[in-house]
Design a protein around this motif. Structure first.
Motif, short mmCIF file in Angstrom:
data_model
loop_
_atom_site.label_atom_id
_atom_site.label_comp_id
_atom_site.label_asym_id
_atom_site.label_seq_id
_atom_site.Cartn_x
_atom_site.Cartn_y
_atom_site.Cartn_z
N TYR B 378 0.69 -1.45 0.03
CA TYR B 378 0.04 -0.57 0.17
C TYR B 378 0.86 0.90 0.14
O TYR B 378 1.00 2.21 -1.00
CB TYR B 378 -1.02 0.00 1.06
N ILE B 379 1.81 1.43 1.21
CA ILE B 379 2.72 2.49 1.25
C ILE B 379 3.49 2.79 -0.68
O ILE B 379 3.83 3.98 -0.56
CB ILE B 379 3.96 2.19 2.15
N LEU B 380 4.54 1.49 -0.92
CA LEU B 380 4.82 1.77 -2.54
C LEU B 380 3.97 1.80 -3.24
O LEU B 380 4.60 2.81 -4.00
CB LEU B 380 5.31 0.46 -2.93
N LYS B 381 2.67 1.85 -3.27
CA LYS B 381 1.86 2.04 -4.18
C LYS B 381 1.52 4.10 -4.00
O LYS B 381 0.62 4.08 -4.58
CB LYS B 381 0.80 1.71 -4.55
N SER B 382 1.48 3.74 -2.11
CA SER B 382 0.38 5.62 -2.87
C SER B 382 1.68 6.74 -2.61
O SER B 382 1.20 8.03 -2.49
CB SER B 382 -0.45 5.28 -0.84
N ALA B 383 2.80 5.79 -1.73
CA ALA B 383 3.93 7.19 -1.46
C ALA B 383 4.59 7.46 -3.15
O ALA B 383 5.44 6.81 -3.09
CB ALA B 383 4.61 6.96 -0.95
N VAL B 384 4.64 8.65 -3.95
CA VAL B 384 5.00 8.71 -4.46
C VAL B 384 5.96 8.71 -5.34
O VAL B 384 6.32 8.48 -6.38
CB VAL B 384 4.24 9.35 -6.03
N ARG B 385 6.71 9.66 -4.64
CA ARG B 385 8.19 10.28 -4.39
C ARG B 385 8.98 9.55 -3.45
O ARG B 385 9.49 9.59 -2.82
CB ARG B 385 7.80 11.52 -4.45
N LEU B 386 8.21 8.39 -2.55
CA LEU B 386 9.64 7.25 -1.61
C LEU B 386 10.51 7.46 -2.10
O LEU B 386 10.96 6.92 -3.46
CB LEU B 386 8.65 5.63 -1.75
N GLN B 387 11.44 7.70 -1.49
CA GLN B 387 13.17 7.35 -1.69
C GLN B 387 13.99 6.35 -1.13
O GLN B 387 13.91 5.41 -1.64
CB GLN B 387 13.55 8.65 -1.38
N LEU B 388 12.73 5.44 -0.07
CA LEU B 388 14.07 4.44 0.74
C LEU B 388 12.36 4.13 1.08
O LEU B 388 11.71 4.38 2.80
CB LEU B 388 14.68 5.29 1.85
N MET B 389 12.95 2.52 1.70
CA MET B 389 11.80 2.19 1.91
C MET B 389 12.55 0.94 3.46
O MET B 389 13.33 0.45 2.38
CB MET B 389 10.63 0.69 1.62
N ASP B 390 12.20 1.55 4.08
CA ASP B 390 13.77 0.44 5.14
C ASP B 390 13.05 -0.60 5.86
O ASP B 390 12.32 0.03 7.17
CB ASP B 390 14.10 1.38 5.96
N ILE B 391 12.78 -2.29 6.07
CA ILE B 391 12.16 -3.12 6.81
C ILE B 391 13.36 -3.86 7.44
O ILE B 391 14.42 -4.40 6.87
CB ILE B 391 11.08 -4.01 5.48
N SER B 392 12.93 -3.73 9.18
CA SER B 392 13.81 -4.97 8.94
C SER B 392 13.04 -5.64 10.50
O SER B 392 11.93 -5.94 10.99
CB SER B 392 13.79 -3.84 11.03
N TRP B 393 13.51 -7.04 10.89
CA TRP B 393 13.00 -7.68 11.45
C TRP B 393 12.33 -7.67 12.56
O TRP B 393 11.20 -7.97 13.47
CB TRP B 393 13.44 -9.16 11.40
N HIS B 394 14.33 -7.17 13.47
CA HIS B 394 13.54 -7.07 15.11
C HIS B 394 12.79 -5.58 14.98
O HIS B 394 13.15 -4.79 14.26
CB HIS B 394 15.08 -7.24 15.62
N SER B 395 12.09 -5.93 16.10
CA SER B 395 11.45 -4.41 16.23
C SER B 395 12.54 -3.25 17.44
O SER B 395 12.97 -3.87 17.84
CB SER B 395 9.69 -4.44 16.76
N SER B 396 11.99 -2.67 17.10
CA SER B 396 12.44 -1.34 17.83
C SER B 396 11.59 -0.82 19.18
O SER B 396 10.61 -0.78 19.10
CB SER B 396 12.94 -0.06 17.14
N TYR B 397 11.88 -0.23 20.13
CA TYR B 397 10.94 0.44 21.61
C TYR B 397 11.90 2.01 21.24
O TYR B 397 13.08 1.99 21.54
CB TYR B 397 10.75 -0.23 22.68
#
Lengths: 167, 451
Positions: B378-397
């Motif tokens: 959804y994000i990749l389709k809707s953010a027309v000027r997206l430069q970086l999508m950074d996905i990680s397995w570990h969550s953060s707090y």
């Protein structure tokens, strides 16, 4: 962190310099790495010469310093990688290697390496008995027993040795 | 073997002994005559009383008296002084003596701590008038003490103040605020505070206020013309009311709360703070449990960074965030860390709303479920000027002061990693932005944005 003057005339061109150790060996170093040393930067700004002779730094020490400078000049490496490089760089080194290194960084004015090495030397001395430090670094105790007792008496509260290591 | 260390120049030896605990540095004076006076030039003192946990038998008074003796005989400026000791009532006088000496030695950075689990009724007193005896003090951290608000002369040098487990008579905070005229940053943690906490004053220079775990606080009123950053953290079910009277510069808000009701909170913040640029919300539980945000309502007209840390969830629907994103038309950066046990798989039709300014999206705690992949898509389709999508397995707090840490989640195994990696690679082809980079990695790449 070391910062370099990005707009300076020296860093703008991708040039190299040659640095000669006191043993006579020559090292080719990129200028962006060399200028991380404040003294080398000054020398390069003052004269056109591309050959710098360092009369008080030996081969082995110079090679280490250059490895450090080149790593820190590499824009492709993240700060995290540089930090772990720093850790690796000082770990397992003999005390006299560290000593020559700290002297060289002092001469070359590479402040952040000087701190890293001083920190490592401090870690070696930390929580150790005075007797251990004397033995390890072969420091001659030139105090008379009376003079030593006098110093201990002055700050008696600090001489609680229970928690200190002697090995 | 020769004595290799004693040959080093003075400044290097001083630099080395500055980096060991001051008690060890002091002991170095007995190594040999070469070392005798080096210690007297150390610019930073660092004392620990050797008790990791509080110990009422600690000789803290004797230590402070000893430290005072050292300070009196010191030859150089001391810019930084750090003491962690079981400070009791009996330390009040020697501590004052140390402060007078430090004031003369040009102290800039002072911290007085107690070991963990320090609990005593006979805490040390710190009299605020001491602040005016340290004319160059810039940063001060004080833990576990009773603060005497008897500051009569202004203290103009102090920039940052951190108080932790501090008690004091009513009005002690006001006394500090009205006398420390250049104070920029104030952090109070687990301190005794009135139920109504007010920050106001025509000369208030405060740019940053941080309040953590102050029990009993019910209302916080801010009338601070220079305030830029406000952080509030409270692990309690009690509702706290924020009154933003006059905060024209307030741009960054960090809220860590337990209660539900994200939609009404967002509406309030949006109304009161139209200039908000950064918003961080840390929630324990589903922020939309009592209802979502209405689609199409603009709440944050100027927000460009949104950070969400939602934890202790059983189920969650990532798409419930979309109206919030839609409510931030200028959003550039989104940092999201959610790890529920299950995702709500609601089979509803998803309208794509464009997020034209979104440049960086970071999703931590990505488990690779169908629902998460759909959200990423959804994000990749809707953010027309997206430069970086950074996905990680570990969550953060979210910790505090703008810092995030990686969570200690179970590690990901090779097969699972390549499975998620493959599906994310597939996603890339459906991205609308031609220049987007999509990254999947084990650990969250946390860029510190500490304030």
């Amino acid at each position: 962190m070391v910062t370099t003057d990005e707009k300076g005339p020296l860093t703008a061109k991708k040039k190299s310099v040659i640095i000669r150790s006191c043993d006579g060996d020559e090292f080719l170093v990129s200028e962006s790495a060399a200028v991380l040393s404040t003294s080398l930067k000054k020398i390069l700004e003052e004269k056109e010469d591309r050959l710098i002779h360092l009369s008080d730094i030996d081969n082995k020490t110079l090679a280490m310093v250059i490895a450090y400078l080149s790593t820190h000049a590499d824009d492709g490496l993240s700060d995290d990688l540089k930090r772990s490089f720093d850790q690796e760089f000082v770990s397992g080194k003999e005390f006299d290697v560290l000593k020559y290194l700290v002297l060289a960084t002092d001469t070359l004015q590479v402040t952040c390496l000087c701190y890293t090495v001083a920190k490592k030397m401090a870690d070696i001395m930390k929580n150790k008995l005075v007797e251990w430090v004397r033995r390890e670094f072969d420091i001659q105790n030139d105090y008379t027993p009376e003079a030593e007792a006098e110093i201990r008496r002055l700050d008696a509260w600090a001489w609680d040795d229970r928690q200190l290591e002697d090995d | 073997m020769e004595d290799i260390i004693s040959q080093l120049p003075d400044d290097i030896l001083i630099s080395i002994i500055t980096r060991i605990p001051t008690k060890d540095a002091l002991r170095s004076s007995i190594l040999s005559k070469r070392w005798r006076n080096l210690f007297r030039f150390v610019p930073a003192f660092n004392f620990f009383c050797d008790h990791r946990y509080s110990d009422p038998t600690c000789h803290s008074k004797a230590i402070l008296e000893g430290v005072h003796g050292l300070l009196e005989r010191h030859h150089a400026f001391i810019r930084s002084f750090h003491l962690c000791c079981c400070l009791t009532e009996s330390c009040t006088h020697p501590l004052e003596q140390c402060i007078y000496s430090l004031g003369k030695l040009g102290i800039e950075n002072l911290s007085l701590w107690t070991p963990k689990n320090w609990s005593t009724t006979r805490v040390v007193s710190f009299s605020c008038h001491l602040l005016s005896h340290m004319p160059s003090l810039k940063h001060f951290t004080l833990k576990s003490c009773f603060l005497q608000p008897n500051l009569k002369n202004p203290c103009n040098s102090l920039k940052t103040l951190k108080l932790s487990k501090v008690k004091g008579p009513p009005g002690y905070l006001e006394c500090i605020l009205s006398n420390c005229l250049n104070l920029c940053s104030l952090a109070i943690k687990d301190c005794q505070v009135p139920s109504k906490l007010c920050f106001h004053g025509p000369n208030l220079q405060l740019k940053c206020i941080v309040i953590h775990e102050c029990e009993g606080v019910k209302e916080i009123e801010l009338y601070a013309s220079n305030l830029m950053t406000f952080e509030f953290k409270f692990d309690s079910d009690e509702m706290v009311n924020f009154i933003f009277d006059y905060v024209p510069q307030l741009q960054n808000i960090y809220l860590c709360l337990l209660e539900n009701g994200m939609p009404s909170l967002c509406r309030r913040l949006g109304q009161d703070l139209p200039h908000l640029k950064t918003l961080l919300v840390q929630y324990m539980g589903d922020p939309f449990e009592d209802g979502g945000i209405d689609m199409g309502i603009t709440m944050f007209n100027n927000l460009n960074r949104l950070e969400l840390n939602i934890s202790y969830l059983s189920t969650f629907n990532l798409f419930s965030l979309i109206p919030l994103l839609h409510g931030c038309p200028l959003l550039q950066e989104l940092h999201l860390s959610v790890r529920p046990r299950y995702y709500n798989l609601l089979d509803e039709e998803k309208h794509v709303v464009l997020h034209p300014h979104l440049k960086n999206v970071e999703i931590n705690g990505f488990g690779g479920t169908k629902h998460e992949i759909e959200f990423a898509l959804y994000i990749l389709k809707s953010a027309v000027r997206l430069q970086l999508m950074d996905i990680s397995w570990h969550s953060s707090y979210y910790d505090r002061f703008g810092r995030w840490y990686t969570q200690d989640d179970p590690p990901i195994h090779g097969n699972k990693f390549s499975e998620i990696y493959q599906s994310i690679q597939q996603l890339k082809h459906e991205a609308v932005s031609p220049t987007v980079q999509v990254i999947f990695q084990k650990f969250a790449r946390i860029v510190p944005k500490q304030f």
